[in-house]
Design a protein around this motif. Structure first.
Motif, PDB file in Angstrom:
ATOM      1  N   GLN A 198       0.828  -1.199   0.000  1.00 22.76           N
ATOM      2  CA  GLN A 198       0.000   0.000   0.000  1.00 22.76           C
ATOM      3  C   GLN A 198       0.865   1.251   0.000  1.00 22.76           C
ATOM      4  O   GLN A 198       0.540   2.242  -0.661  1.00 22.76           O
ATOM      5  N   LEU A 201       2.003   1.851  -3.501  1.00 22.05           N
ATOM      6  CA  LEU A 201       0.923   2.420  -4.320  1.00 22.05           C
ATOM      7  C   LEU A 201       0.702   3.892  -3.958  1.00 22.05           C
ATOM      8  O   LEU A 201       0.468   4.726  -4.828  1.00 22.05           O
ATOM      9  N   PHE A 204       3.463   5.838  -5.592  1.00 22.78           N
ATOM     10  CA  PHE A 204       3.178   6.009  -7.025  1.00 22.78           C
ATOM     11  C   PHE A 204       2.167   7.123  -7.223  1.00 22.78           C
ATOM     12  O   PHE A 204       2.309   7.975  -8.107  1.00 22.78           O
ATOM     13  N   ASP A 205       1.131   7.129  -6.371  1.00 20.44           N
ATOM     14  CA  ASP A 205       0.100   8.156  -6.471  1.00 20.44           C
ATOM     15  C   ASP A 205       0.666   9.550  -6.218  1.00 20.44           C
ATOM     16  O   ASP A 205       0.271  10.516  -6.861  1.00 20.44           O
ATOM     17  N   SER A 209       4.862  13.471 -11.595  1.00 18.22           N
ATOM     18  CA  SER A 209       5.034  13.398 -13.048  1.00 18.22           C
ATOM     19  C   SER A 209       3.694  13.198 -13.750  1.00 18.22           C
ATOM     20  O   SER A 209       2.832  12.467 -13.264  1.00 18.22           O
ATOM     21  N   LYS A 212       3.568   8.761 -15.841  1.00 15.88           N
ATOM     22  CA  LYS A 212       4.086   7.752 -14.926  1.00 15.88           C
ATOM     23  C   LYS A 212       3.311   6.464 -15.136  1.00 15.88           C
ATOM     24  O   LYS A 212       2.096   6.487 -15.346  1.00 15.88           O
ATOM     25  N   THR A 213       4.009   5.352 -15.110  1.00 11.33           N
ATOM     26  CA  THR A 213       3.412   4.034 -15.323  1.00 11.33           C
ATOM     27  C   THR A 213       3.878   3.126 -14.208  1.00 11.33           C
ATOM     28  O   THR A 213       5.047   3.163 -13.813  1.00 11.33           O
ATOM     29  N   LEU A 214       2.949   2.323 -13.694  1.00 10.59           N
ATOM     30  CA  LEU A 214       3.277   1.315 -12.688  1.00 10.59           C
ATOM     31  C   LEU A 214       3.194  -0.064 -13.336  1.00 10.59           C
ATOM     32  O   LEU A 214       2.199  -0.384 -13.984  1.00 10.59           O
TER      33      LEU A 214
ATOM     34  N   TRP B 190      -5.185   5.191 -13.815  1.00 10.99           N
ATOM     35  CA  TRP B 190      -5.073   5.581 -12.417  1.00 10.99           C
ATOM     36  C   TRP B 190      -6.115   6.601 -11.999  1.00 10.99           C
ATOM     37  O   TRP B 190      -6.542   6.633 -10.845  1.00 10.99           O
ATOM     38  N   ARG B 197     -10.539   2.674  -8.051  1.00 10.95           N
ATOM     39  CA  ARG B 197      -9.154   2.215  -8.156  1.00 10.95           C
ATOM     40  C   ARG B 197      -8.859   1.071  -7.192  1.00 10.95           C
ATOM     41  O   ARG B 197      -8.240   0.081  -7.548  1.00 10.95           O
ATOM     42  N   LEU B 214       0.243  -5.972 -13.732  1.00  9.09           N
ATOM     43  CA  LEU B 214      -0.622  -4.798 -13.751  1.00  9.09           C
ATOM     44  C   LEU B 214       0.150  -3.638 -14.375  1.00  9.09           C
ATOM     45  O   LEU B 214       1.295  -3.373 -13.970  1.00  9.09           O
ATOM     46  N   HIS B 215      -0.451  -2.989 -15.371  1.00  7.58           N
ATOM     47  CA  HIS B 215       0.111  -1.741 -15.909  1.00  7.58           C
ATOM     48  C   HIS B 215      -0.850  -0.615 -15.564  1.00  7.58           C
ATOM     49  O   HIS B 215      -1.971  -0.579 -16.079  1.00  7.58           O
ATOM     50  N   ALA B 216      -0.422   0.282 -14.687  1.00 11.49           N
ATOM     51  CA  ALA B 216      -1.240   1.436 -14.331  1.00 11.49           C
ATOM     52  C   ALA B 216      -0.627   2.681 -14.953  1.00 11.49           C
ATOM     53  O   ALA B 216       0.574   2.901 -14.851  1.00 11.49           O
ATOM     54  N   ASN B 217      -1.462   3.472 -15.626  1.00  7.36           N
ATOM     55  CA  ASN B 217      -1.001   4.715 -16.220  1.00  7.36           C
ATOM     56  C   ASN B 217      -1.839   5.877 -15.737  1.00  7.36           C
ATOM     57  O   ASN B 217      -3.041   5.731 -15.473  1.00  7.36           O
ATOM     58  N   LEU B 218      -1.201   7.043 -15.674  1.00  7.45           N
ATOM     59  CA  LEU B 218      -1.910   8.249 -15.309  1.00  7.45           C
ATOM     60  C   LEU B 218      -2.955   8.568 -16.368  1.00  7.45           C
ATOM     61  O   LEU B 218      -2.755   8.303 -17.548  1.00  7.45           O
ATOM     62  N   PHE B 227       1.746   3.513 -26.120  1.00  4.43           N
ATOM     63  CA  PHE B 227       2.751   2.456 -25.954  1.00  4.43           C
ATOM     64  C   PHE B 227       2.174   1.209 -25.305  1.00  4.43           C
ATOM     65  O   PHE B 227       2.761   0.129 -25.390  1.00  4.43           O
ATOM     66  N   GLU B 228       1.003   1.311 -24.652  1.00  8.84           N
ATOM     67  CA  GLU B 228       0.391   0.110 -24.083  1.00  8.84           C
ATOM     68  C   GLU B 228      -0.100  -0.838 -25.187  1.00  8.84           C
ATOM     69  O   GLU B 228      -0.229  -2.040 -24.956  1.00  8.84           O
TER      70      GLU B 228
END
Lengths: 241, 241
Positions: A198, A201, A204-205, A209, A212-214, B190, B197, B214-218, B227-228
């Motif tokens: 958590q 995460l 990341f939140d 930027s 941004k990608t997770l 995201w 979420r 998991l791919h998370a993007n803004l 790019f995904e």
């Protein structure tokens, strides 16, 4: 910077050990130069980390990047820090007792490390960027995410960062994270025993930027899938080339 | 299955509209065949979704995949469902009133859709897989994540799935998620306004597959970075080729 040893690998990559003052480091460059530089972050202890770092550097070389790393303060063959050793002992004690890891322990463990390490990475950039084998923008890739966050904020030569979530992060670094503006790829191992999912995460939140990608993958701290190396190279290719 | 129209694109992709009983669908195949098939999921409404689906299919074709999609029950030109319309009205009412969206609303909205749609996607597979342009394992890619989860559980011909987190998920689907074993790539926007979420992260956690990423993007629901698309193609290349 003084080169102390070198070897040429079968794939044409030139690997050179160096010292920067009393800081040991390693540089991997391409036969066909010049190339953008990746700074390879790690949790400290170059001798133990060498196989992973070398593998990452050779994979990066195949994608057209030079790579470099330096030892962290207090790790490997460098003089140990009594305050860091104390904080590490307190951390182990809290974990062994099943007690919460307090902000105080995290601050004492991480903040002095960040304060000491970041100027050293910047000094490494000063020494490395004039080399003829290196050209173009710089990326930071790897662990001690707090070092990556600080570098991303204070060092304009770093244009993109791949951050590995897998260590305790002081509250102060969350505040700095909001100031980060460069493109980021954050790697999270979903089942990392030593990592607070958590918190990762939330970090990341918090990162400021707009790109941004997770990438979260199943498995523990050292279980990052091989395909993430390719994904990382493509991330840096988008932003450094 | 009856083909009703066809066009050949500049990139050599053959796009054919078809009907399967009274279900409209689209098939994109390659000049150099046969190729593994991707089923392109979507939230319903083919005419409105066409530009995005067509773009995704052409990108998949460039990576060596055929693609197909069918209209969802109750969407587009298909007969509307009174119960689905009522559930959708209740959902909008709850959102407009700032009230929580109850499990009852989500169940009434999603479960009948999943129950009706999944056999139709399976019937589409029955009709598509004998075509000479198609060969190899099948992937499911796209939205209504609950349909993707159910398909992954009940349809052994689906070997990998790229699931787009962006809709309400009934509790029953969380139980089914634990039974999924195929490799998964889950996309999460995201800042998706219409998406919870934490629920998406909980669903990722619940999925039973040992290989899941998991791919998370803004950004919002429709803001998936270009790019995904490449990442998705590489994911399917690893598992379908």
């Amino acid at each position: 910077m003084r080169f102390t040893a070198e070897q040429r690998h079968d794939d044409g990559v030139l690997e050179r050990s160096f010292t920067l003052g009393d800081i040991p480091g390693i540089l991997w460059t391409l036969a066909s130069t010049p190339a953008p530089l990746l700074l390879l972050g790690h949790p400290g202890g170059l001798p133990a980390m060498y196989p992973r770092l070398s593998g990452r550097a050779r994979q990066a070389a195949a994608a057209g990047f030079a790579s470099a790393t330096i030892e962290l303060p207090g790790s490997g063959d460098r003089p140990r820090s009594a305050t860091a050793d104390q904080a590490r002992a307190d951390l182990r004690g809290a974990l062994a007792a099943g007690e919460p890891v307090t902000d105080d322990i995290v601050d004492r463990l991480v903040l002095p490390l960040v304060d000491a390490a970041v100027p050293e990475w910047q000094a490494a950039l000063d020494a490395l960027l004039p080399l003829p084998e290196i050209d173009g923008p710089v990326g930071y890739a790897g662990g001690v995410i707090s070092i990556g966050v600080r570098l991303a904020v204070v060092e304009p030569r770093v244009s993109a960062a791949l951050l590995f979530a897998g260590s305790f992060v002081p509250r102060a670094i969350f505040d700095e994270a909001r100031q980060v503006t460069i493109p980021l790829l954050v790697l999270l191992q979903w089942d990392d025993e030593g990592n607070d999912r958590q918190m990762a995460l939330d970090l990341f939140d918090a990162l400021g930027s707009t790109e941004k990608t997770l990438h979260a993958n199943l498995g523990g701290h050292t279980g990052v899938p091989a395909f993430e190396g390719d994904d990382g190279n493509r991330f840096f290719a988008r932003h450094l080339k």
